[in-house]
Design a protein around this motif. Sequence first.
Motif, PDB file in Angstrom:
ATOM      1  N   SER A   1       0.830  -1.212   0.000  1.00 22.93           N
ATOM      2  CA  SER A   1       0.000   0.000   0.000  1.00 22.93           C
ATOM      3  C   SER A   1       0.861   1.257   0.000  1.00 22.93           C
ATOM      4  O   SER A   1       0.529   2.248  -0.641  1.00 22.93           O
ATOM      5  CB  SER A   1      -0.977  -0.003   1.181  1.00 22.93           C
TER       6      SER A   1
ATOM      7  N   ASN B   1       1.125   3.767  -2.880  1.00 28.52           N
ATOM      8  CA  ASN B   1       0.382   4.901  -2.311  1.00 28.52           C
ATOM      9  C   ASN B   1      -1.129   4.700  -2.471  1.00 28.52           C
ATOM     10  O   ASN B   1      -1.852   5.576  -2.920  1.00 28.52           O
ATOM     11  CB  ASN B   1       0.830   6.217  -2.952  1.00 28.52           C
ATOM     12  N   LYS B   2      -1.582   3.503  -2.101  1.00 33.85           N
ATOM     13  CA  LYS B   2      -3.000   3.165  -2.196  1.00 33.85           C
ATOM     14  C   LYS B   2      -3.548   2.804  -0.824  1.00 33.85           C
ATOM     15  O   LYS B   2      -2.874   2.173  -0.010  1.00 33.85           O
ATOM     16  CB  LYS B   2      -3.218   1.966  -3.124  1.00 33.85           C
ATOM     17  N   SER B   3      -4.804   3.152  -0.626  1.00 36.76           N
ATOM     18  CA  SER B   3      -5.511   2.850   0.602  1.00 36.76           C
ATOM     19  C   SER B   3      -5.763   1.342   0.730  1.00 36.76           C
ATOM     20  O   SER B   3      -5.740   0.628  -0.267  1.00 36.76           O
ATOM     21  CB  SER B   3      -6.840   3.588   0.524  1.00 36.76           C
ATOM     22  N   VAL B   4      -6.010   0.868   1.943  1.00 39.22           N
ATOM     23  CA  VAL B   4      -6.353  -0.546   2.132  1.00 39.22           C
ATOM     24  C   VAL B   4      -7.685  -0.682   2.839  1.00 39.22           C
ATOM     25  O   VAL B   4      -8.112   0.207   3.578  1.00 39.22           O
ATOM     26  CB  VAL B   4      -5.287  -1.283   2.995  1.00 39.22           C
TER      27      VAL B   4
ATOM     28  N   ASP C   1      -7.261   7.449   6.599  1.00 42.79           N
ATOM     29  CA  ASP C   1      -7.195   5.993   6.551  1.00 42.79           C
ATOM     30  C   ASP C   1      -5.876   5.534   7.178  1.00 42.79           C
ATOM     31  O   ASP C   1      -5.076   6.345   7.651  1.00 42.79           O
ATOM     32  CB  ASP C   1      -7.324   5.511   5.105  1.00 42.79           C
TER      33      ASP C   1
ATOM     34  N   LEU D   1      -3.210   4.339   5.847  1.00 43.56           N
ATOM     35  CA  LEU D   1      -2.003   4.789   5.150  1.00 43.56           C
ATOM     36  C   LEU D   1      -1.613   6.198   5.588  1.00 43.56           C
ATOM     37  O   LEU D   1      -0.436   6.476   5.874  1.00 43.56           O
ATOM     38  CB  LEU D   1      -2.226   4.730   3.633  1.00 43.56           C
TER      39      LEU D   1
ATOM     40  N   LYS E   1       1.725   7.532   7.650  1.00 33.97           N
ATOM     41  CA  LYS E   1       2.601   8.629   7.206  1.00 33.97           C
ATOM     42  C   LYS E   1       2.767   9.673   8.305  1.00 33.97           C
ATOM     43  O   LYS E   1       3.860  10.204   8.523  1.00 33.97           O
ATOM     44  CB  LYS E   1       2.019   9.291   5.956  1.00 33.97           C
TER      45      LYS E   1
ATOM     46  N   GLN F   1       3.062  -0.448   7.532  1.00 35.25           N
ATOM     47  CA  GLN F   1       3.067   0.701   6.612  1.00 35.25           C
ATOM     48  C   GLN F   1       4.072   1.744   7.080  1.00 35.25           C
ATOM     49  O   GLN F   1       4.806   2.333   6.277  1.00 35.25           O
ATOM     50  CB  GLN F   1       1.665   1.320   6.529  1.00 35.25           C
TER      51      GLN F   1
ATOM     52  N   ALA G   1      -8.616   9.737   1.491  1.00 38.03           N
ATOM     53  CA  ALA G   1      -8.635   8.399   2.063  1.00 38.03           C
ATOM     54  C   ALA G   1      -8.657   7.307   1.001  1.00 38.03           C
ATOM     55  O   ALA G   1      -8.295   6.174   1.278  1.00 38.03           O
ATOM     56  CB  ALA G   1      -9.822   8.236   3.000  1.00 38.03           C
ATOM     57  N   GLY G   2      -9.085   7.637  -0.219  1.00 37.58           N
ATOM     58  CA  GLY G   2      -9.103   6.611  -1.262  1.00 37.58           C
ATOM     59  C   GLY G   2     -10.213   5.603  -1.071  1.00 37.58           C
ATOM     60  O   GLY G   2     -10.271   4.586  -1.741  1.00 37.58           O
ATOM     61  N   GLN G   3     -11.077   5.887  -0.138  1.00 36.87           N
ATOM     62  CA  GLN G   3     -12.202   4.993   0.113  1.00 36.87           C
ATOM     63  C   GLN G   3     -13.329   5.803   0.745  1.00 36.87           C
ATOM     64  O   GLN G   3     -13.106   6.820   1.375  1.00 36.87           O
ATOM     65  CB  GLN G   3     -11.795   3.838   1.027  1.00 36.87           C
TER      66      GLN G   3
END
Lengths: 321, 258
Positions: free
Chosen positions: A106, A110-113, B94, B96, B100, B132, B219-221
Amino acid sequence: MAINSVWVFAQVTNGAATTGTLELLTKARSLSPNVTAVLGGDASGVAAQLGEFGATKVYATGDLAGKLPGVAVAGAMKAIIDGGDKPDLILFPQNYEGRDVLARLSVKLNKSVLTNSIDVAVDGDSVNATTPIFGGNTLVTTTFTGEGPYLVAFRPKSFAAEASGGAPAAIAAASVPDLGATGGAKVTAVHVEESTGPKLDEANIVVSGGRGLGEADKYAMIEELAKLLKGAPGASRAIVDAGWVPYSYQVGQTGKVVKPSVYIAAGISGATQHMVGMKGAKNIIAINKDKEAPIFGIADLGIVGDVHKVLPKLIEALKGR
Amino acid sequence: MNVIVCVKQIPDPALPGALDGATNTLKRDGKLILDDSDAYGVEMALQLVDAAGGGEVSIISMAPNGETAGMRTALAMGAAKGILVSDPALQGSDALTTAKVLAAAAQRLGGADLIIAATESSDGYTGTVPEQMAEVLGLPSVTFAKKVKIDGGVLKADRQTEEGYDEVECALPALISVTAGVVEPRYPSFKGIMAAKSKPVEEVTASDLGVTPAGWAGAGQKVMLVAQAEARQAGEIVEDDGESFGKIVAFLENLKVI
């Protein structure tokens, strides 16, 4: 977007693909005809089995030589994607290795999980994953935004493993790039904990004990009852944390997910943490002193009583048969 | 030896969880406490620093509303200082983004010989943040460590596996995630609790750390739907009268498993 290509992070033990791998392959092939398994190890012994469950291709790294799979397989996946073979969706098992590979990848992509999911569906242009929360009484459907690959980890037994009769998967070599400092961990010895009787997550009957047993010695009753029923002993997180039994006995959100025919919960109150791991059992028997215990809300047979009194009599009765 | 421990401050797990109706994320607006899972990491860190004969334990946390109650528990156990990242722009982050942010907080402390986290939090339990973080920081990692020691500058850990455990050696600096039960967490002493009140906790924002807050947008979601699962119905509940074991035997017989 339609799903053109799906990858599955595959795992092998004792020369065969794990049940979890076969479950994910079965799901993957319902989403796309292009299913690729990615394996940290050698694929020659399992290509036929992976193909039988739907993989048309398997990327294999070959022997990892003591490297932990998290960094190594994620590195190999990233290299394949950079090389132009980019899946839309990657399915991972929710277990030690699956989580590590997922997490490393991820960051690289650089992708969400999404983790702890139990289902995934493609609905027109969106890819939606379903995840139970609060001990499984609430289901959350989450859609991915932006471009794939979408990364999802699934709880064990989310899907039934069914063979499709496909041809052996074509083996392609995947190389692990130089991991630099991140590759600094090495496995120096592997220990397999011998357990007699059926495995916890495969047993037809599971007998679990919790804090209500009062002290570590009393766990012997759970083991004896499990043995009499040809089942497996399990435990709540409370007594695992207390050091009474090893982590591998733990049933629940952070332990094993079990779906036996019969689940006997002795001295377990039914914290959501525990219930999420066992509420899929076909029949649940609960023994607990506290009649308000949440476990009674899902039990098919609930005994409000002291485990120290009920269990010995039950054990005697079963021994006499 | 300097160790950084990632701790999470969560709503009391004994209380029923709830979702924020507007955002469909976990409600975290009440009192927050130190996640039980993190007490093991704090204890592990204190023991390793003690065994090394020098250095200190720092804690880092990300929480809304400047909450430090849970961090004070870790400081009362013996950690020296902390960084709290608290920023409304981080709401809805999220795993990720969280990784960070925590990685940047660790760098603000100048890094460490070892970073410790729990395997997952007790409220959100995505379970990917430690690994991560290791990737963001370019560190090796040993996840699910159930036994840890430092021997000649090398980390030696027993790592939980499906079949048993692996012995793993790892160069430092490194990141590990530890399972519950790895050590027995100490209870903060009265002296420790008093001392914790004056230990420094620096509160910073995402931009202080140079992290672009992703929040909802990044968030990508996106949560689309929240529904009640099909509920299991309770069955027969009986009070034990000394003979209730017979009910269990009959139940098992009926299912033909005995």
